[in-house]
Design a protein around this motif. Structure first.
Motif, PDB file in Angstrom:
ATOM      1  N   UNK A   1       0.811  -1.306  -0.022  1.00 29.11           N
ATOM      2  CA  UNK A   1       0.082   0.018  -0.037  1.00 29.11           C
ATOM      3  C   UNK A   1       0.861   1.323  -0.055  1.00 29.11           C
ATOM      4  N   UNK A   2       0.867   1.820  -1.199  1.00 31.95           N
ATOM      5  CA  UNK A   2       1.782   3.037  -1.355  1.00 31.95           C
ATOM      6  C   UNK A   2       1.018   4.380  -1.117  1.00 31.95           C
ATOM      7  N   UNK A   3       1.128   4.944   0.192  1.00 34.30           N
ATOM      8  CA  UNK A   3       0.188   5.936   0.520  1.00 34.30           C
ATOM      9  C   UNK A   3       0.579   7.213  -0.148  1.00 34.30           C
ATOM     10  N   UNK A   4      -0.369   8.253  -0.160  1.00 32.49           N
ATOM     11  CA  UNK A   4      -0.189   9.496  -0.911  1.00 32.49           C
ATOM     12  C   UNK A   4       0.908  10.212   0.040  1.00 32.49           C
ATOM     13  N   UNK A   5       0.933  10.005   1.421  1.00 34.14           N
ATOM     14  CA  UNK A   5       1.855  10.871   2.042  1.00 34.14           C
ATOM     15  C   UNK A   5       3.555  10.402   1.957  1.00 34.14           C
ATOM     16  N   UNK A   6       3.651   9.492   1.089  1.00 33.42           N
ATOM     17  CA  UNK A   6       4.947   8.568   1.145  1.00 33.42           C
ATOM     18  C   UNK A   6       5.078   7.446   1.938  1.00 33.42           C
ATOM     19  N   UNK A   7       4.293   7.060   2.760  1.00 35.49           N
ATOM     20  CA  UNK A   7       4.641   5.800   3.564  1.00 35.49           C
ATOM     21  C   UNK A   7       3.918   4.660   2.840  1.00 35.49           C
ATOM     22  N   UNK A   8       4.524   3.459   3.627  1.00 40.06           N
ATOM     23  CA  UNK A   8       4.239   2.284   2.766  1.00 40.06           C
ATOM     24  C   UNK A   8       3.716   1.326   4.104  1.00 40.06           C
ATOM     25  N   UNK A   9       2.749   0.471   3.562  1.00 43.73           N
ATOM     26  CA  UNK A   9       2.566  -0.664   4.563  1.00 43.73           C
ATOM     27  C   UNK A   9       2.159  -1.814   3.533  1.00 43.73           C
ATOM     28  N   UNK A  10       2.190  -3.037   4.026  1.00 43.33           N
ATOM     29  CA  UNK A  10       1.874  -4.326   2.977  1.00 43.33           C
ATOM     30  C   UNK A  10       2.162  -5.445   3.981  1.00 43.33           C
ATOM     31  N   UNK A  11       1.754  -6.644   3.439  1.00 39.11           N
ATOM     32  CA  UNK A  11       1.813  -7.750   4.016  1.00 39.11           C
ATOM     33  C   UNK A  11       1.293  -9.048   3.253  1.00 39.11           C
ATOM     34  N   UNK A  12       1.361 -10.187   3.505  1.00 36.04           N
ATOM     35  CA  UNK A  12       1.128 -11.422   2.689  1.00 36.04           C
ATOM     36  C   UNK A  12      -0.941 -11.336   2.957  1.00 36.04           C
ATOM     37  N   UNK A  13      -1.424 -11.592   2.122  1.00 42.20           N
ATOM     38  CA  UNK A  13      -2.920 -11.735   2.222  1.00 42.20           C
ATOM     39  C   UNK A  13      -3.542 -13.102   2.294  1.00 42.20           C
ATOM     40  N   UNK A  14      -2.713 -14.002   1.775  1.00 49.49           N
ATOM     41  CA  UNK A  14      -3.378 -15.390   1.892  1.00 49.49           C
ATOM     42  C   UNK A  14      -2.698 -16.189   0.403  1.00 49.49           C
ATOM     43  N   UNK A  15      -3.503 -17.074   0.235  1.00 49.55           N
ATOM     44  CA  UNK A  15      -3.012 -17.868  -0.968  1.00 49.55           C
ATOM     45  C   UNK A  15      -3.291 -16.676  -2.338  1.00 49.55           C
ATOM     46  N   UNK A  16      -2.589 -17.181  -3.249  1.00 53.11           N
ATOM     47  CA  UNK A  16      -2.421 -16.365  -4.644  1.00 53.11           C
ATOM     48  C   UNK A  16      -3.225 -17.382  -5.424  1.00 53.11           C
ATOM     49  N   UNK A  17      -2.210 -18.115  -6.103  1.00 52.06           N
ATOM     50  CA  UNK A  17      -2.450 -19.267  -7.079  1.00 52.06           C
ATOM     51  C   UNK A  17      -2.249 -20.732  -6.687  1.00 52.06           C
ATOM     52  N   UNK A  18      -1.772 -20.673  -5.287  1.00 51.95           N
ATOM     53  CA  UNK A  18      -1.251 -22.179  -4.927  1.00 51.95           C
ATOM     54  C   UNK A  18      -2.479 -22.989  -4.851  1.00 51.95           C
ATOM     55  N   UNK A  19      -3.574 -22.895  -4.217  1.00 54.46           N
ATOM     56  CA  UNK A  19      -4.687 -23.586  -4.169  1.00 54.46           C
ATOM     57  C   UNK A  19      -5.391 -23.834  -5.429  1.00 54.46           C
ATOM     58  N   UNK A  20      -5.477 -22.809  -6.347  1.00 59.19           N
ATOM     59  CA  UNK A  20      -6.050 -23.063  -7.552  1.00 59.19           C
ATOM     60  C   UNK A  20      -4.886 -24.053  -8.380  1.00 59.19           C
ATOM     61  N   UNK A  21      -3.705 -23.786  -8.322  1.00 59.89           N
ATOM     62  CA  UNK A  21      -2.913 -24.698  -9.087  1.00 59.89           C
ATOM     63  C   UNK A  21      -3.034 -26.172  -8.517  1.00 59.89           C
ATOM     64  N   UNK A  22      -2.992 -26.364  -7.267  1.00 55.73           N
ATOM     65  CA  UNK A  22      -3.273 -27.626  -6.715  1.00 55.73           C
ATOM     66  C   UNK A  22      -4.494 -28.398  -7.152  1.00 55.73           C
ATOM     67  N   UNK A  23      -5.385 -27.788  -7.146  1.00 57.40           N
ATOM     68  CA  UNK A  23      -6.845 -28.229  -7.418  1.00 57.40           C
ATOM     69  C   UNK A  23      -6.910 -28.431  -9.008  1.00 57.40           C
TER      70      UNK A  23
END
Length: 362
Positions: free
Chosen positions: A174-196
């Motif tokens: 998350x690139x905020x207008x004031x120049x600060x940044x936050x971020x993290x893992x949100x969970x599965x991306x492709x891994x479960x879809x790929x496995x299935x």
């Protein structure tokens, strides 16, 4: 002097090894890239080692050696394609292959495979690696590390922007207008879809979203997946394939679901777990990179969930979405050489900004 760095990334999707040659003399410039698929036997072993099993130490040794030989072969192929000699390269930034990431235990740890002494010997190039453990030593999650690069490349003063990397696991910056940044893992991306899709169609991934498009949403299953405690946590947080894997999914199923319906629901699950974390006022643009950008159903779900923000490929900013993470680890190698911090404490939770990495000389 040109600032030429190689970045190597093999992620939780286990689809292969991404390698880039980047010039950081001025703005980041992607000179060459290649994807080296994993040999089938190595892919199976890495997938197996990502989950707890028997006799892991004995199995790790030969797998790590073979993995490193693949890294070295990829470097050679990359340089031949670009017509550069090894002595022109400042360093290789190599992430290694994560087989375990446990940042929330009482004694947290993370483990990436890769014999970096061997890689330096085989390539004749300095290697910078082991980026995550310094951040964890200062109380951080050790992930995600790419947001520092996202900030350097995508941030614009006065704009709220976001970058979403959808690999095996999804993470946001998350690139905020004031120049600060936050971020993290949100969970599965492709891994479960790929496995299935691998289980039911014997395909490595849901090409063009065809399998997802055949199914319909299962609301009960979707809510059950989103009820996992991981999604109640606030950032900083990180996760991996050792948590979100096929057995985790199968425990949520009755066995009566149509496979295509499960796939459609997994697609929406990935989209919602990302979008739920991007509910920012005045969010203008969301740039997507990683393999998920090629999944049209997933991209349509994200656009629907994030409107009025515009969801775009990172290519709209001049950065090919398939190579952003590899570029980031080339950039982290340069950051090590310049003794610049490579982590963002607001993202990882570390007590301080740190220079990341260890140097391995040929």
């Amino acid at each position: 002097m040109p600032q030429l760095y190689i970045g190597i990334m093999s992620g939780t999707s286990l689809d292969g090894i991404d390698l880039v040659l980047a010039d950081f003399t001025s703005k980041p410039n992607l000179l060459s890239r290649c994807l080296l698929p994993f040999p089938a036997s190595l892919q199976r072993e890495l997938r197996s080692l990502a989950e707890p099993g028997d006799n892991e130490v004995e199995r790790i040794g030969p797998v790590e050696y073979q993995l490193t030989e693949c890294y070295a072969a990829g470097v050679k192929q990359l340089l031949q394609h670009a017509n550069y000699q090894p002595e022109l390269i400042s360093a290789v930034g190599c992430h290694g292959q994560t087989i375990r990431h446990r940042p929330s235990q009482a004694q947290p740890f993370t483990m990436q495979l890769g014999n970096m002494h061997l890689l330096a010997a085989l390539t004749g190039i300095r290697v910078i690696a082991d980026f995550r453990r310094k951040d964890m030593a200062y109380g951080g999650q050790g992930a995600p590390l790419v947001p520092a690069f996202h900030q350097a490349f995508f941030a614009r003063a006065g704009q709220n922007r976001a970058v979403v990397n959808i690999g095996g696991i999804a993470n946001i910056s998350l690139l905020h207008a004031n120049g600060s940044i936050t971020g993290y893992d949100t969970g599965p991306g492709n891994c479960l879809m790929d496995d299935w899709v691998s289980l039911h169609r014997q395909q490595p991934y849901d090409k063009d979203g065809v399998f997802s498009a055949e199914g319909k949403l299962l609301p009960r299953l979707l809510q059950q997946l989103l009820s996992d405690p991981f999604f109640q946590q606030r950032g900083p947080k990180s996760t991996g394939r050792e948590y979100f894997h096929l057995p985790w999914l199968q425990q949520q199923l009755t066995g009566q679901e149509a496979p295509a319906d499960v796939q459609r629901t997994l697609c929406r699950f990935t989209a919602l777990s990302i979008a739920n974390e991007l509910q920012l006022p005045n969010l203008s643009e969301v740039f997507v990179c990683g393999g998920g950008v090629h999944h049209p159903v997933l991209m349509a779900d994200l656009q629907q969930l994030l409107t009025p923000a515009k969801v775009k490929s990172s290519s709209s900013e001049g950065l090919d979405p398939d190579w952003v993470e590899a570029m980031a680890f080339a950039w982290l190698a340069q950051a090590f050489d310049q003794q610049r911090p490579g982590n963002v404490p607001a993202v990882t939770g570390a007590r301080k900004a740190c220079v990341l990495g260890i140097e391995y000389r040929p």
